[in-house]
Each structure stands twice: as structure tokens, then as C-alpha cells.
Design a protein around this motif. Structure first.
Motif, PDB file in Angstrom:
ATOM      1  N   ALA A   1     -24.337  -2.420 -84.441  1.00  0.00           N
ATOM      2  CA  ALA A   1     -23.157  -1.564 -84.285  1.00  0.00           C
ATOM      3  C   ALA A   1     -23.404  -0.187 -84.891  1.00  0.00           C
ATOM      4  CB  ALA A   1     -21.944  -2.228 -84.939  1.00  0.00           C
ATOM      5  N   VAL A   2     -24.000  -0.158 -86.086  1.00  0.00           N
ATOM      6  CA  VAL A   2     -24.300   1.114 -86.741  1.00  0.00           C
ATOM      7  C   VAL A   2     -25.362   1.875 -85.943  1.00  0.00           C
ATOM      8  CG1 VAL A   2     -25.268   2.168 -88.822  1.00  0.00           C
ATOM      9  CG2 VAL A   2     -23.617   0.311 -89.008  1.00  0.00           C
ATOM     10  N   ASN A   3     -26.345   1.158 -85.440  1.00  0.00           N
ATOM     11  CA  ASN A   3     -27.367   1.812 -84.622  1.00  0.00           C
ATOM     12  C   ASN A   3     -26.754   2.400 -83.359  1.00  0.00           C
ATOM     13  OD1 ASN A   3     -30.132   2.532 -84.129  1.00  0.00           O
ATOM     14  ND2 ASN A   3     -30.219   0.895 -82.607  1.00  0.00           N
ATOM     15  N   GLY A   4     -25.780   1.706 -82.771  1.00  0.00           N
ATOM     16  CA  GLY A   4     -25.084   2.237 -81.598  1.00  0.00           C
ATOM     17  C   GLY A   4     -24.324   3.519 -81.918  1.00  0.00           C
TER      18      GLY A   4
ATOM     19  N   LEU B   1     -14.733   2.344 -90.358  1.00  0.00           N
ATOM     20  CA  LEU B   1     -15.870   2.996 -89.716  1.00  0.00           C
ATOM     21  C   LEU B   1     -15.796   4.468 -90.099  1.00  0.00           C
ATOM     22  CD1 LEU B   1     -14.707   0.748 -87.349  1.00  0.00           C
ATOM     23  CD2 LEU B   1     -17.006   1.308 -86.563  1.00  0.00           C
ATOM     24  N   ARG B   2     -16.906   5.000 -90.562  1.00  0.00           N
ATOM     25  CA  ARG B   2     -16.902   6.346 -91.137  1.00  0.00           C
ATOM     26  C   ARG B   2     -17.930   7.246 -90.448  1.00  0.00           C
ATOM     27  NH1 ARG B   2     -14.868   6.317 -96.582  1.00  0.00           N
ATOM     28  NH2 ARG B   2     -14.435   4.212 -97.335  1.00  0.00           N
TER      29      ARG B   2
ATOM     30  N   TYR C   1     -29.607  13.047 -87.543  1.00  0.00           N
ATOM     31  CA  TYR C   1     -30.341  14.306 -87.583  1.00  0.00           C
ATOM     32  C   TYR C   1     -30.151  15.066 -86.272  1.00  0.00           C
ATOM     33  CZ  TYR C   1     -32.979  13.027 -91.798  1.00  0.00           C
ATOM     34  OH  TYR C   1     -33.347  12.697 -93.081  1.00  0.00           O
ATOM     35  N   LYS C   2     -30.189  16.385 -86.392  1.00  0.00           N
ATOM     36  CA  LYS C   2     -30.297  17.248 -85.226  1.00  0.00           C
ATOM     37  C   LYS C   2     -31.665  17.901 -85.313  1.00  0.00           C
ATOM     38  CE  LYS C   2     -28.049  20.971 -82.669  1.00  0.00           C
ATOM     39  NZ  LYS C   2     -26.927  21.954 -82.652  1.00  0.00           N
ATOM     40  N   GLY C   3     -32.596  17.352 -84.555  1.00  0.00           N
ATOM     41  CA  GLY C   3     -33.980  17.769 -84.729  1.00  0.00           C
ATOM     42  C   GLY C   3     -34.492  17.234 -86.053  1.00  0.00           C
ATOM     43  N   ASN C   4     -34.891  18.129 -86.930  1.00  0.00           N
ATOM     44  CA  ASN C   4     -35.350  17.750 -88.262  1.00  0.00           C
ATOM     45  C   ASN C   4     -34.330  18.083 -89.343  1.00  0.00           C
ATOM     46  OD1 ASN C   4     -37.905  16.706 -87.461  1.00  0.00           O
ATOM     47  ND2 ASN C   4     -38.670  18.800 -87.239  1.00  0.00           N
ATOM     48  N   THR C   5     -33.101  18.399 -88.931  1.00  0.00           N
ATOM     49  CA  THR C   5     -32.056  18.783 -89.886  1.00  0.00           C
ATOM     50  C   THR C   5     -31.098  17.624 -90.096  1.00  0.00           C
ATOM     51  OG1 THR C   5     -32.186  21.085 -89.134  1.00  0.00           O
ATOM     52  CG2 THR C   5     -30.244  20.441 -90.403  1.00  0.00           C
ATOM     53  N   PHE C   6     -30.996  17.190 -91.342  1.00  0.00           N
ATOM     54  CA  PHE C   6     -30.046  16.132 -91.691  1.00  0.00           C
ATOM     55  C   PHE C   6     -28.627  16.698 -91.657  1.00  0.00           C
ATOM     56  CE2 PHE C   6     -27.464  14.257 -95.137  1.00  0.00           C
ATOM     57  CZ  PHE C   6     -27.336  12.962 -94.639  1.00  0.00           C
ATOM     58  N   LEU C   7     -27.724  15.980 -90.958  1.00  0.00           N
ATOM     59  CA  LEU C   7     -26.362  16.484 -90.787  1.00  0.00           C
ATOM     60  C   LEU C   7     -25.306  15.575 -91.414  1.00  0.00           C
ATOM     61  CD1 LEU C   7     -26.453  17.750 -87.083  1.00  0.00           C
ATOM     62  CD2 LEU C   7     -26.611  19.107 -89.182  1.00  0.00           C
ATOM     63  N   TRP C   8     -25.369  14.281 -91.126  1.00  0.00           N
ATOM     64  CA  TRP C   8     -24.252  13.425 -91.508  1.00  0.00           C
ATOM     65  C   TRP C   8     -24.677  11.964 -91.524  1.00  0.00           C
ATOM     66  CZ3 TRP C   8     -24.511  16.115 -86.887  1.00  0.00           C
ATOM     67  CH2 TRP C   8     -24.697  15.363 -85.750  1.00  0.00           C
ATOM     68  N   VAL C   9     -23.712  11.100 -91.814  1.00  0.00           N
ATOM     69  CA  VAL C   9     -23.963   9.663 -91.926  1.00  0.00           C
ATOM     70  C   VAL C   9     -22.868   8.910 -91.173  1.00  0.00           C
ATOM     71  CG1 VAL C   9     -24.158   7.707 -93.523  1.00  0.00           C
ATOM     72  CG2 VAL C   9     -25.049   9.942 -94.188  1.00  0.00           C
ATOM     73  N   VAL C  10     -23.257   7.906 -90.417  1.00  0.00           N
ATOM     74  CA  VAL C  10     -22.290   6.981 -89.825  1.00  0.00           C
ATOM     75  C   VAL C  10     -22.381   5.661 -90.590  1.00  0.00           C
ATOM     76  CG1 VAL C  10     -22.135   7.968 -87.517  1.00  0.00           C
ATOM     77  CG2 VAL C  10     -23.990   6.384 -88.038  1.00  0.00           C
ATOM     78  N   SER C  11     -21.237   5.038 -90.846  1.00  0.00           N
ATOM     79  CA  SER C  11     -21.204   3.852 -91.699  1.00  0.00           C
ATOM     80  C   SER C  11     -20.201   2.836 -91.184  1.00  0.00           C
ATOM     81  CB  SER C  11     -20.819   4.232 -93.137  1.00  0.00           C
ATOM     82  OG  SER C  11     -21.652   5.238 -93.643  1.00  0.00           O
TER      83      SER C  11
END
Length: 247
Positions: free
Chosen positions: A62-65, A152-153, A220-230
């Protein structure tokens, strides 16, 4: 006396042979039974391991989705006009912004909450806000299919979060301290250079005192870390699983 002495010796030898044969037979049967029990236990533990793996795999998938969906959304062209469909508004003191509660379909979206005023939101942040809003249908599907899921975050390093299901801003505000919690810190590039999905330690929920755990993935967007889904879920199903083990 010689006859009886020989007779007693013969009887003793006979009993000794009988007891020795019985002991050998008992040892062989015990060893076979012992090996059979160990094999049965090993197979049972393999089954239990596979069952537990399945329970956790559902949450992992689910998290991978959510991660795959978010990364696909961020690749799509974005127009500022898209944000007009999101009813965000400032708090009275403009210290934070939040999603105004819809009148008819608030059960299918989460509340977006962020720090600061909407007037100071950059175009990049608007793009990310819109993308997090677009994840709500997937959040709803996961929530409906994984009954033990709690929250879900979508948590951004830019200082906002989409929390599903709906909670008013008075019940649950976004704070910078969230970015110091394990579900977010574990996703940072210096802690997770391989961008892997990971699990937090178990913890007690402050809202209901239930034992919970979180599965998170960095985006990530390209090589830039943006956020986390949880995905936050209760461990009730794991308790039931452990109680069902009778070996």
C-alpha cells in the motif's frame, strides 16, 4: 546349586537382552518421533512466517503504491489554475493554512494543513499541495481495504501535511516537530540513501492509546528529496495472529 546358578544366570542374561532390545527400540521410536515433531514445528513456523509476511506485505505494498502514484503525479505538467479546485484558506492569524471543510464529500479527502500564509506559498509548493490532494482517492481505497489502518499521511519538508481521513484543524494541527519524528527522519537521504520503504518502532497512539506502527517511504523528484508518504496502522491484527499460534 550349579544347575540353579546357571539357570539364574541364563534368566538374567535373557532379561538383560530383552531390556536392551526394548531400550534400543524405545530410543529409535523416540528419536523418530522427536524428529517428526521438529519437522512438524519447522513447517508450522514456516507457515506462520509466511502468514505474518502476508499481513505486513499488504501494508508495504500500500505504501509502495502511494509512492509510485505520487512520483507519477509529480511528473505530470502542472498549471496554477489547478489549485482553484482546492478550498484552502488561512487561519485567522495567518499562522497556518488548512483545507476548508467541504459540505458534502469530506469523508473522501484528508485535511491539508501547513505553516504560514497562503500568500507566501511558492509555485513549487502549490504543485506539491495539488499533488498531495490528488492522492486522496488512493488514500480512501487503502483505508477501506486495510481495516486496521488509522492514518494515511503525506508529509512535506516544505511544512505541510495531507492527513487522511478528515480531521479538523482544531483537532490535529501541523507542527514542525512532525519533521523530527521517526516516520520522517528515517526517510531523509542521510538516513535512507537507498530510498527504501521502512518501518518505525511500535508506539502508543496519543489519541486512543492503541499500539501502532508506521510504514513510510521517501519521495524524490529526480535526485531531490521532497516528502514522505506513510501508513499508520494498529497492531490488533498482529496480536490476533500471535494469539493464534498454538505451538
Amino acid at each position: 546349586m550349579t544347575f540353579f546358578s546357571r539357570f539364574h544366570r541364563l534368566i538374567a542374561i535373557t532379561y538383560g537382552v530383552v531390556f536392551l532390545c526394548a531400550f534400543i527400540l524405545f530410543s529409535v521410536l523416540y528419536k523418530e518421533n522427536h524428529n517428526g515433531l521438529k519437522t512438524s514445528l519447522r513447517l508450522r513456523l514456516v507457515e506462520q512466517t509466511q502468514a505474518l509476511d502476508y499481513l505486513l506485505r499488504v501494508r508495504y505494498d500500500a505504501v509502495n503504491g502511494m509512492r509510485l502514484q505520487a512520483e507519477d503525479f509529480i511528473k505530470m505538467p502542472f498549471r496554477p489554475s489547478y489549485t482553484k479546485t482546492i478550498a484552502l484558506k488561512n487561519a485567522s492569524d495567518k499562522s497556518y493554512f488548512h483545507l476548508d471543510k467541504p459540505t458534502h464529500h469530506f469523508q473522501v479527502i484528508g485535511n491539508i494543513r501547513g505553516l504560514g500564509s497562503l500568500e507566501k506559498v511558492s509555485d513549487d509548493m502549490w504543485e506539491e499541495i495539488y499533488m498531495s490532494y490528488a492522492l486522496n482517492p488512493l488514500f480512501k481505497v487503502i483505508k477501506e481495504n486495510i481495516k486496521t489502518s488509522f492514518f494515511l499521511r503525506y508529509t512535506s519538508k516544505q511544512g505541510f501535511q495531507n492527513l487522511y481521513p478528515w480531521f479538523s484543524s482544531q483537532e490535529n494541527r501541523f507542527h514542525k516537530e512532525l519533521l523530527n519524528q521517526e516516520f520522517f527522519v528515517g526517510a531523509l537521504p542521510e538516513n535512507n540513501p537507498n530510498r527504501e520503504i521502512f518501518w518505525t518502532d511500535a508506539f502508543l497512539s496519543p489519541s486512543n492509546d492503541e499500539l501502532m506502527q508506521t510504514c513510510s517511504a521517501p519521495i524524490y523528484k529526480g535526485n531531490t528529496f521532497l516528502w514522505v508518504v506513510s501508513l499508520d496502522f494498529t497492531l490488533a491484527v498482529v496480536d490476533y495472529f500471535i494469539d493464534s499460534i498454538y505451538y
